[in-house]
Structure formats: structure tokens, C-alpha cells
Motif scaffolding. Structure first.
Motif, PDB file in Angstrom:
ATOM      1  N   ILE A   1       0.840  -1.200   0.000  1.00 22.38           N
ATOM      2  CA  ILE A   1       0.000   0.000   0.000  1.00 22.38           C
ATOM      3  C   ILE A   1       0.877   1.252   0.000  1.00 22.38           C
ATOM      4  CG2 ILE A   1      -1.559   1.407   1.413  1.00 22.38           C
ATOM      5  CD1 ILE A   1      -2.943  -1.217   2.250  1.00 22.38           C
ATOM      6  N   ASN A   2       1.911   1.247   0.819  1.00 22.34           N
ATOM      7  CA  ASN A   2       2.805   2.405   0.908  1.00 22.34           C
ATOM      8  C   ASN A   2       3.573   2.632  -0.387  1.00 22.34           C
ATOM      9  OD1 ASN A   2       2.097   2.976   3.580  1.00 22.34           O
ATOM     10  ND2 ASN A   2       3.678   1.630   4.420  1.00 22.34           N
ATOM     11  N   THR A   3       4.172   1.568  -0.919  1.00 21.26           N
ATOM     12  CA  THR A   3       4.987   1.726  -2.125  1.00 21.26           C
ATOM     13  C   THR A   3       4.129   2.037  -3.352  1.00 21.26           C
ATOM     14  OG1 THR A   3       4.960  -0.681  -2.491  1.00 21.26           O
ATOM     15  CG2 THR A   3       6.823   0.241  -1.266  1.00 21.26           C
ATOM     16  N   SER A   4       2.959   1.418  -3.440  1.00 13.13           N
ATOM     17  CA  SER A   4       2.099   1.644  -4.606  1.00 13.13           C
ATOM     18  C   SER A   4       1.490   3.039  -4.589  1.00 13.13           C
ATOM     19  CB  SER A   4       1.002   0.584  -4.690  1.00 13.13           C
ATOM     20  OG  SER A   4       0.142   0.627  -3.571  1.00 13.13           O
ATOM     21  N   THR A   5       1.199   3.562  -3.403  1.00  8.30           N
ATOM     22  CA  THR A   5       0.660   4.922  -3.295  1.00  8.30           C
ATOM     23  C   THR A   5       1.665   5.936  -3.828  1.00  8.30           C
ATOM     24  OG1 THR A   5      -0.729   4.357  -1.401  1.00  8.30           O
ATOM     25  CG2 THR A   5      -0.212   6.687  -1.723  1.00  8.30           C
ATOM     26  N   LYS A   6       2.931   5.754  -3.478  1.00  8.54           N
ATOM     27  CA  LYS A   6       3.980   6.645  -3.979  1.00  8.54           C
ATOM     28  C   LYS A   6       4.098   6.550  -5.495  1.00  8.54           C
ATOM     29  CE  LYS A   6       6.758   6.418   0.256  1.00  8.54           C
ATOM     30  NZ  LYS A   6       8.046   5.969   0.855  1.00  8.54           N
ATOM     31  N   LYS A   7       4.022   5.335  -6.000  1.00 14.39           N
ATOM     32  CA  LYS A   7       4.160   5.142  -7.441  1.00 14.39           C
ATOM     33  C   LYS A   7       2.955   5.720  -8.191  1.00 14.39           C
ATOM     34  CE  LYS A   7       7.166   3.512  -9.003  1.00 14.39           C
ATOM     35  NZ  LYS A   7       8.404   4.061  -9.645  1.00 14.39           N
ATOM     36  N   LEU A   8       1.765   5.556  -7.641  1.00 10.54           N
ATOM     37  CA  LEU A   8       0.564   6.130  -8.258  1.00 10.54           C
ATOM     38  C   LEU A   8       0.672   7.652  -8.342  1.00 10.54           C
ATOM     39  CD1 LEU A   8      -2.326   4.058  -6.624  1.00 10.54           C
ATOM     40  CD2 LEU A   8      -1.798   4.166  -9.065  1.00 10.54           C
ATOM     41  N   ASN A   9       1.130   8.285  -7.275  1.00  5.15           N
ATOM     42  CA  ASN A   9       1.283   9.733  -7.274  1.00  5.15           C
ATOM     43  C   ASN A   9       2.325  10.176  -8.297  1.00  5.15           C
ATOM     44  OD1 ASN A   9      -0.642  10.187  -5.260  1.00  5.15           O
ATOM     45  ND2 ASN A   9       0.859   9.921  -3.608  1.00  5.15           N
TER      46      ASN A   9
ATOM     47  N   LYS B   1      -7.449   1.458 -10.350  1.00  5.42           N
ATOM     48  CA  LYS B   1      -6.578   2.636 -10.395  1.00  5.42           C
ATOM     49  C   LYS B   1      -6.186   3.026 -11.819  1.00  5.42           C
ATOM     50  CE  LYS B   1      -6.294   2.853  -5.876  1.00  5.42           C
ATOM     51  NZ  LYS B   1      -6.890   3.971  -5.102  1.00  5.42           N
TER      52      LYS B   1
ATOM     53  N   ARG C   1       0.673   9.907 -11.713  1.00  9.45           N
ATOM     54  CA  ARG C   1      -0.337  10.946 -11.891  1.00  9.45           C
ATOM     55  C   ARG C   1       0.321  12.257 -12.309  1.00  9.45           C
ATOM     56  NH1 ARG C   1      -3.655  12.542  -6.668  1.00  9.45           N
ATOM     57  NH2 ARG C   1      -1.560  13.268  -6.143  1.00  9.45           N
TER      58      ARG C   1
END
Length: 226
Positions: free
Chosen positions: A17-25, A77, A28
Motif C-alpha cells: 500500500i505504501n509503495t504503490s501509493t507513492k508510485k501512483l502519485n 486505479k 499521476r
């Protein structure tokens, strides 16, 4: 089958969750300024760690891989991952993590993949979509075996996913590239010379991975120019 216990699985999910959130941002923001490219590589860690400039030089492509991604994750996503990009070709590696993070059966993992492929087809009706097969893992007896990365998935399951998705791809005029077999050793496991942790590929492994994709790209380009 070796599986993660509830605490190990919880820890893995939280880490992703932590690593994917950074990558999604990151994606974006990139999607706000990048003009796009005809080729987009989408999916899990096999793609995120796939340096396109190194292994596919000369190909105008964007990398939108997210380590730990599952089919439902990519589906939910998709707007953030691809934004307003309009690729002509989409190459997607997904499904292996469904077995672990969603504790999915092989059949459920296949259904998840089909739903995602259908959504990509609907969103990008003019794009050529190609599924990149799952890749093998090492034996539990291997010195490279790491439970946190590998437990919950076995080669016979990964191979069955590939076989079932290929049937779907053929029926729906989608591309399919088998990367599984070329990475095996003589005993039917991921060749240890291609990996550093029993599942992810090292540079030598990615050279094999990329060479197969390049052959498909070459034949596609030749066919389109005829």
C-alpha cells in the motif's frame, strides 16, 4: 503449498500500500506533462523493474508498472495510472500477485485478468493489447527462496494462468507472449542465474525477457509495413 501466515500477509499488504501509493502519485504527475508514447507497459513488479531504455532501446515506450499490483488494483486505479494517455500498444504483466494478496484460486485469478483485459479493450478499442505471461519462481529448496516474495504461488499455478489467459487472448484477438518457458531451468523452476531473490529478474534475466518481447515487436513492425 507454502503460504504466508496472517501476520506476514498483513505486513506485505501494508508495505505494498505504501509503495504503490507513492508510485501512483508519481504516475499521476507524469501523466500531466508527458505527451504519451505509442507503447505503454503496464502491470506489476516485472514491469516496474523493467528498464525500458536499457532493455528496449529505440522503442518509444512508457513504463507504468507498480510492484505488488494485482489485477483488481490495476482495474480500480487505471485512471491514475494511465491518465489521458492514448497508447497504440499496451503490454500488461499481471496476475501472479492475485494468488498471494487476494488469496485467489487460479480460476479466480484468471477471471480477474479477463475482467481487466476486457476493460482495457473497451477503453482503448484501437490499441493492440498484449498479455505478458506470468514468470516462474525458484524451488522452495533453493538458497534464493524468499518466503515473503514467493509463498502462495507455485509454478504449476502460474503456468495454468498463462494457458487459460492465452485461450482468452486468442478468442478475443489479443496478443500473448510466453515468457515463462524461456526462464526455466532443467528442473522446471526459475533459473537461479536469472534472479537475485527467487522471483524478480536480474539483468541477465531481463535480457532474456526483453529478447522475446523484441522478437514480437520486430514481427509486428514487419507485418504492419507490408
Amino acid at each position: 503449498m507454502y503460504k504466508l501466515d496472517s501476520q506476514e500477509l498483513k505486513g506485505l499488504r501494508e508495505m505494498i500500500i505504501n509503495t504503490s501509493t507513492k508510485k501512483l502519485n508519481e504516475y499521476r504527475k507524469l501523466n500531466e506533462t508527458e505527451l504519451g508514447a505509442p507503447f505503454v507497459f503496464l502491470g506489476d513488479s516485472m514491469i516496474e523493474y523493467f528498464n525500458l531504455n536499457t532493455y528496449l532501446p529505440g522503442i518509444d515506450a512508457l513504463n507504468r508498472g507498480i510492484a505488488g499490483a494485482t489485477s483488481p488494483f490495476i482495474l480500480f486505479k487505471l485512471n491514475m495510472i494511465l491518465g489521458n494517455l492514448e497508447p497504440n500498444h499496451i503490454y500488461i504483466s499481471i496476475g501472479s500477485n492475485d494468488l498471494v494478496l487476494h488469496e485467489a484460486t487460479v480460476q479466480k485469478a484468471v477471471e480477474n485478468i479477463k475482467v481487466l483485459l476486457k476493460e482495457l479493450t473497451n477503453r482503448y478499442p484501437e490499441a493492440h493489447i498484449t498479455y505478458l505471461s506470468t514468470t516462474p519462481v525458484v524451488s522452495v529448496k533453493s538458497k534464493l527462496y524468499k518466503k515473503i516474495y514467493i509463498a502462495g504461488r507455485e509454478n504449476h499455478e502460474l503456468k495454468t494462468i498463462n494457458e487459460q489467459v492465452k485461450i482468452y487472448a486468442d478468442l478475443n484477438q489479443l496478443g500473448f507472449i510466453n515468457l515463462f518457458d524461456a526462464l526455466l531451468d532443467l528442473d522446471g523452476y526459475l533459473d537461479e542465474t536469472y534472479t537475485m531473490d527467487g522471483i524478480h529478474l536480474n539483468p541477465k534475466g531481463y535480457m532474456v525477457y526483453a529478447s522475446i518481447i523484441k522478437e514480437k515487436l520486430k514481427s509486428m513492425i514487419e507485418c504492419s509495413s507490408e
